[in-house]
Scaffold this motif. Structure first.
Motif, PDB file in Angstrom:
ATOM      1  N   GLY A 208      -2.620   3.772  -5.879  1.00 62.84           N
ATOM      2  CA  GLY A 208      -2.429   2.530  -5.203  1.00 62.84           C
ATOM      3  C   GLY A 208      -1.190   1.718  -5.676  1.00 62.84           C
ATOM      4  N   ASN A 209      -1.064   0.560  -5.018  1.00 62.67           N
ATOM      5  CA  ASN A 209       0.183  -0.054  -5.346  1.00 62.67           C
ATOM      6  C   ASN A 209       1.174   0.754  -4.720  1.00 62.67           C
ATOM      7  OD1 ASN A 209      -1.473  -0.742  -8.076  1.00 62.67           O
ATOM      8  ND2 ASN A 209      -0.738  -2.473  -6.849  1.00 62.67           N
ATOM      9  N   ASN A 210       1.190   1.212  -3.405  1.00 68.74           N
ATOM     10  CA  ASN A 210       2.529   2.142  -2.983  1.00 68.74           C
ATOM     11  C   ASN A 210       2.768   1.437  -1.780  1.00 68.74           C
ATOM     12  OD1 ASN A 210       2.072   4.269  -4.736  1.00 68.74           O
ATOM     13  ND2 ASN A 210       0.463   5.053  -3.721  1.00 68.74           N
ATOM     14  N   ARG A 211       3.766   1.777  -1.154  1.00 63.23           N
ATOM     15  CA  ARG A 211       4.375   1.087  -0.051  1.00 63.23           C
ATOM     16  C   ARG A 211       5.330   2.263   0.669  1.00 63.23           C
ATOM     17  NH1 ARG A 211       8.651  -4.138   0.063  1.00 63.23           N
ATOM     18  NH2 ARG A 211       8.674  -4.509   2.547  1.00 63.23           N
ATOM     19  N   PHE A 212       5.095   2.035   2.174  1.00 62.94           N
ATOM     20  CA  PHE A 212       5.679   2.888   2.927  1.00 62.94           C
ATOM     21  C   PHE A 212       6.439   1.943   4.063  1.00 62.94           C
ATOM     22  CE2 PHE A 212       2.115   5.144   1.327  1.00 62.94           C
ATOM     23  CZ  PHE A 212       2.666   6.473   0.910  1.00 62.94           C
ATOM     24  N   SER A 213       7.790   2.280   4.071  1.00 61.43           N
ATOM     25  CA  SER A 213       8.653   1.469   5.055  1.00 61.43           C
ATOM     26  C   SER A 213       9.403   2.590   6.238  1.00 61.43           C
ATOM     27  CB  SER A 213       9.410   0.672   4.227  1.00 61.43           C
ATOM     28  OG  SER A 213       8.713  -0.169   3.528  1.00 61.43           O
ATOM     29  N   ALA A 214       9.166   2.125   7.258  1.00 63.73           N
ATOM     30  CA  ALA A 214       9.941   2.800   8.440  1.00 63.73           C
ATOM     31  C   ALA A 214       9.676   4.419   8.409  1.00 63.73           C
ATOM     32  CB  ALA A 214      11.181   2.439   8.302  1.00 63.73           C
ATOM     33  N   VAL A 215       8.495   4.784   7.766  1.00 67.36           N
ATOM     34  CA  VAL A 215       8.299   6.149   7.858  1.00 67.36           C
ATOM     35  C   VAL A 215       7.772   6.438   9.101  1.00 67.36           C
ATOM     36  CG1 VAL A 215       6.710   7.779   6.674  1.00 67.36           C
ATOM     37  CG2 VAL A 215       7.819   5.966   5.221  1.00 67.36           C
ATOM     38  N   LYS A 216       7.817   7.834   9.460  1.00 68.91           N
ATOM     39  CA  LYS A 216       7.478   8.233  10.936  1.00 68.91           C
ATOM     40  C   LYS A 216       7.070   9.407  10.548  1.00 68.91           C
ATOM     41  CE  LYS A 216      11.008   5.080  13.203  1.00 68.91           C
ATOM     42  NZ  LYS A 216      11.457   4.506  11.833  1.00 68.91           N
ATOM     43  N   THR A 217       6.243   9.932  11.924  1.00 69.40           N
ATOM     44  CA  THR A 217       5.623  10.987  12.089  1.00 69.40           C
ATOM     45  C   THR A 217       5.635  11.626  13.359  1.00 69.40           C
ATOM     46  OG1 THR A 217       3.521  10.596  12.345  1.00 69.40           O
ATOM     47  CG2 THR A 217       4.126  11.047   9.891  1.00 69.40           C
ATOM     48  N   ALA A 218       5.756  12.977  13.637  1.00 64.01           N
ATOM     49  CA  ALA A 218       5.794  13.542  14.964  1.00 64.01           C
ATOM     50  C   ALA A 218       5.220  14.730  14.950  1.00 64.01           C
ATOM     51  CB  ALA A 218       7.206  13.622  15.729  1.00 64.01           C
ATOM     52  N   GLY A 219       4.267  15.312  16.030  1.00 63.44           N
ATOM     53  CA  GLY A 219       3.846  16.667  15.901  1.00 63.44           C
ATOM     54  C   GLY A 219       2.336  16.669  16.176  1.00 63.44           C
ATOM     55  N   SER A 220       1.853  17.876  15.344  1.00 61.01           N
ATOM     56  CA  SER A 220       0.456  17.995  15.570  1.00 61.01           C
ATOM     57  C   SER A 220      -0.045  18.045  14.131  1.00 61.01           C
ATOM     58  CB  SER A 220       0.027  19.413  16.349  1.00 61.01           C
ATOM     59  OG  SER A 220       0.570  19.290  17.445  1.00 61.01           O
ATOM     60  N   PHE A 221      -1.190  17.478  13.828  1.00 66.24           N
ATOM     61  CA  PHE A 221      -1.988  17.229  12.762  1.00 66.24           C
ATOM     62  C   PHE A 221      -3.569  17.588  12.752  1.00 66.24           C
ATOM     63  CE2 PHE A 221       1.815  14.829  12.485  1.00 66.24           C
ATOM     64  CZ  PHE A 221       2.647  15.465  11.445  1.00 66.24           C
ATOM     65  N   SER A 222      -4.068  18.567  12.161  1.00 63.20           N
ATOM     66  CA  SER A 222      -5.483  18.520  12.482  1.00 63.20           C
ATOM     67  C   SER A 222      -6.356  17.280  11.873  1.00 63.20           C
ATOM     68  CB  SER A 222      -5.960  19.725  11.802  1.00 63.20           C
ATOM     69  OG  SER A 222      -5.822  19.823  10.417  1.00 63.20           O
ATOM     70  N   ILE A 223      -5.890  16.768  11.008  1.00 66.67           N
ATOM     71  CA  ILE A 223      -6.642  15.709  10.440  1.00 66.67           C
ATOM     72  C   ILE A 223      -6.096  14.160  11.044  1.00 66.67           C
ATOM     73  CG2 ILE A 223      -7.754  14.216   8.622  1.00 66.67           C
ATOM     74  CD1 ILE A 223      -8.266  16.679   7.253  1.00 66.67           C
ATOM     75  N   ALA A 224      -4.997  13.814  10.392  1.00 62.00           N
ATOM     76  CA  ALA A 224      -4.299  12.690  10.708  1.00 62.00           C
ATOM     77  C   ALA A 224      -2.932  12.852  10.258  1.00 62.00           C
ATOM     78  CB  ALA A 224      -5.065  11.581  10.116  1.00 62.00           C
ATOM     79  N   ALA A 225      -1.895  11.925  11.182  1.00 63.13           N
ATOM     80  CA  ALA A 225      -0.719  12.033  10.550  1.00 63.13           C
ATOM     81  C   ALA A 225      -0.684  11.513   9.062  1.00 63.13           C
ATOM     82  CB  ALA A 225       0.274  11.240  11.507  1.00 63.13           C
ATOM     83  N   PHE A 226      -1.321  10.460   9.006  1.00 59.97           N
ATOM     84  CA  PHE A 226      -1.324   9.919   7.629  1.00 59.97           C
ATOM     85  C   PHE A 226      -2.841   9.921   7.110  1.00 59.97           C
ATOM     86  CE2 PHE A 226      -1.528   7.355   3.912  1.00 59.97           C
ATOM     87  CZ  PHE A 226      -0.406   7.324   3.389  1.00 59.97           C
ATOM     88  N   HIS A 227      -3.271  10.754   5.960  1.00 60.79           N
ATOM     89  CA  HIS A 227      -4.722  10.796   5.755  1.00 60.79           C
ATOM     90  C   HIS A 227      -4.750   9.933   4.341  1.00 60.79           C
ATOM     91  CE1 HIS A 227      -8.329  13.786   4.991  1.00 60.79           C
ATOM     92  NE2 HIS A 227      -8.683  12.515   5.144  1.00 60.79           N
ATOM     93  N   ASN A 228      -5.529   8.976   4.227  1.00 58.58           N
ATOM     94  CA  ASN A 228      -5.764   8.202   3.051  1.00 58.58           C
ATOM     95  C   ASN A 228      -7.073   8.510   2.631  1.00 58.58           C
ATOM     96  OD1 ASN A 228      -6.047   6.382   1.021  1.00 58.58           O
ATOM     97  ND2 ASN A 228      -4.948   4.840   2.152  1.00 58.58           N
ATOM     98  N   ILE A 229      -7.138   9.007   1.239  1.00 59.07           N
ATOM     99  CA  ILE A 229      -8.513   9.402   0.753  1.00 59.07           C
ATOM    100  C   ILE A 229      -8.869   8.450  -0.448  1.00 59.07           C
ATOM    101  CG2 ILE A 229      -8.864  11.506   1.704  1.00 59.07           C
ATOM    102  CD1 ILE A 229      -8.115  12.691  -0.782  1.00 59.07           C
ATOM    103  N   GLY A 230      -8.129   7.299  -0.496  1.00 60.40           N
ATOM    104  CA  GLY A 230      -8.175   6.447  -1.631  1.00 60.40           C
ATOM    105  C   GLY A 230      -7.107   5.660  -2.002  1.00 60.40           C
ATOM    106  N   SER A 231      -5.889   5.475  -1.448  1.00 60.93           N
ATOM    107  CA  SER A 231      -4.908   4.882  -1.899  1.00 60.93           C
ATOM    108  C   SER A 231      -5.189   3.198  -1.434  1.00 60.93           C
ATOM    109  CB  SER A 231      -3.619   5.278  -1.326  1.00 60.93           C
ATOM    110  OG  SER A 231      -2.576   4.463  -1.726  1.00 60.93           O
TER     111      SER A 231
END
Length: 461
Positions: A208-231
């Protein structure tokens, strides 16, 4: 000939640097001594050049910053004000495999953390940089297990091209205090990783206590571009989460790990093992699933999450947001606002889809939704089973709620769809013709609309 006074007086023709033979012994002696001194100067210059070329040579070169009052330092100190991934061998040409360099930099960050207070987390006091470039990676990158403050990684203009299948590209499990700024991740042709970023808690640990600024993804992801399991307590500013897999999501908040995250570096907790999942906030982010049958966002077991009105949700079918109610783990205190859009046609079915097992009884306490002008063809809020069917028994209650809907764009979406849905709260709905309270099991609250023709007879108490 006269004795030269400096190296510049010597000729490039060796014979011209020798006595003619008629000089006095004293002059010849001075001549020879002078040449010996010149040879020593040349030797000293070569030695100094070798010293400067050595790994510590930059410490011998002075540096004076511009500006009145600037303090003199040396080049080494100036350059060490930040650490670059290229210091560890990264090339960033899109051809060289930079996997090792990215992991080595992360290990350096872990080793450089300083503890100033035994009762608190360590501090990282250096700025880290991934310079602009295309960084090819061929495995899941280990950025795990670091709990510290002030970890700032500046990666504006840096693109990671991932040749990874079935794993997260950037594995960031069990991290705290990371600020990642400007990094982009794209899948290479023919590759489908689970996610571009995996964050959260493994079988043990914290995140936790993380920060993402102007982060980008493109393409194919079987679950998610960003997968959060508890942050927890994590912030996102102007990020772009994009996916092209219909069974995946642009962003997934997966409290119970029901979507099946894997990691090469951290032991993952078993499915249906919940964790505390509080306070993520999104400002001006874009959540897009370009697949013909995809959903944008998956939320399950969140508490105190917030999406501001600058967010943009894009799906070409199904729903912008799916809220999964799993067992006793309930989403609570959820505020969602933004643009809920699709293609210029009736592609999107529902803005928010709540999924719950038939016969269950569950609720969301503290739900605020502001959909402005939704592009949905069916409803703003839908309740259904995991198979897409309507519930035949049980009940889902939206409690302490505020729903805002300004106007209709295309199609004729209703406010609610599905069965066994109850509502407790206030409705601010301008298109009153789309308010279908008859779909509710019961309602307790107030309706604010510009159309006074909506009668009390349409309310079910």
């Amino acid at each position: 000939m006269p004795v030269p006074s400096s190296l510049n007086d010597l000729s490039t023709t060796p014979a011209l640097n020798s006595p003619a033979g008629s000089e006095s012994p004293a002059l010849v002696d001075d001549y020879l001594r002078t040449h010996a001194a010149f040879i020593k100067q040349v030797d000293n210059a070569a030695a100094k050049s070798a010293t400067l070329a050595a790994s510590g040579g930059s410490a011998l070169v002075g540096y004076l910053p511009a500006g009145t009052g600037a303090v003199a330092t040396n080049v080494q100190s100036k350059l060490r004000e930040f650490v670059s991934v290229k210091d560890f061998g990264a090339v960033g040409d899109g051809v060289t495999d930079d996997s090792n360099a990215l992991e080595t930099m992360w290990q350096y960050i872990k080793n450089s953390a300083v503890n100033y207070d035994p009762t608190a987390l360590d501090w990282v006091t250096t700025r880290y940089v991934i310079p602009p470039g295309k960084y090819r990676v061929t495995r899941s990158i280990n950025w795990t297990n670091l709990l510290a403050w002030n970890i700032h990684i500046e990666a504006k203009g840096a693109l990671i091209v991932a040749e990874v299948n079935g794993k997260p590209v950037m594995d960031m499990l069990n991290t705290r205090g990371v600020h990642l700024d400007g990094l982009s991740v794209q899948t290479a042709s023919g590759y489908t990783p689970q996610s571009a970023f995996l964050a959260g808690i493994g079988a043990t640990g914290t995140c936790g206590n993380n920060r993402f600024s102007a982060v980008k993804t493109a393409g194919s992801f079987s679950i998610a571009a960003f997968h959060n399991i508890g942050s927890e307590t994590t912030r996102y500013d102007f990020c772009y989460w994009q996916n092209t897999v219909g069974t995946g999501y642009a962003y997934a908040a997966d409290c119970n790990n029901l979507l099946g995250a894997v990691s090469d570096y951290v032991t993952i907790r078993a499915a249906s093992t919940p964790v505390s999942f509080t306070s993520n906030a999104f400002y001006g982010c874009r959540f897009a699933n370009y697949a013909a049958s995809g959903n944008s966002v998956y939320l399950e077991g969140t508490a105190g999450w917030f999406f501001d009105k600058m967010n943009y949700f894009l799906a070409f079918d199904n729903a912008n947001i799916v809220i999964k109610q799993a067992g006793s783990i309930r989403t609570a205190s959820l505020k969602i606002a933004g643009l809920f859009e699709t293609t210029q046609g009736a592609g999107l079915k529902d803005c928010v889809k709540i999924v719950m097992d038939d016969g269950a009884v569950s609720a969301i306490d503290g739900f605020e939704l502001d959909v402005a002008t939704p592009h949905a063809s069916r409803s703003v809020i839908r309740l259904e089973t995991p198979t897409g069917a309507e519930l035949t028994s049980g009940e889902f209650i939206i409690r302490t709620a505020i729903i805002k809907w300004d106007s209709v764009w295309v199609g004729t979406p209703t406010l609610f769809s599905g069965a066994m849905l109850s509502f407790q709260g206030d409705l601010y709905v301008r298109p009153s013709a789309n308010i279908n309270l008859s779909k509710l099991v019961k309602m307790h609250g107030c309706i604010y609309t510009t159309d006074a023709s909506l009668g009390i007879g349409n309310m079910r108490i």
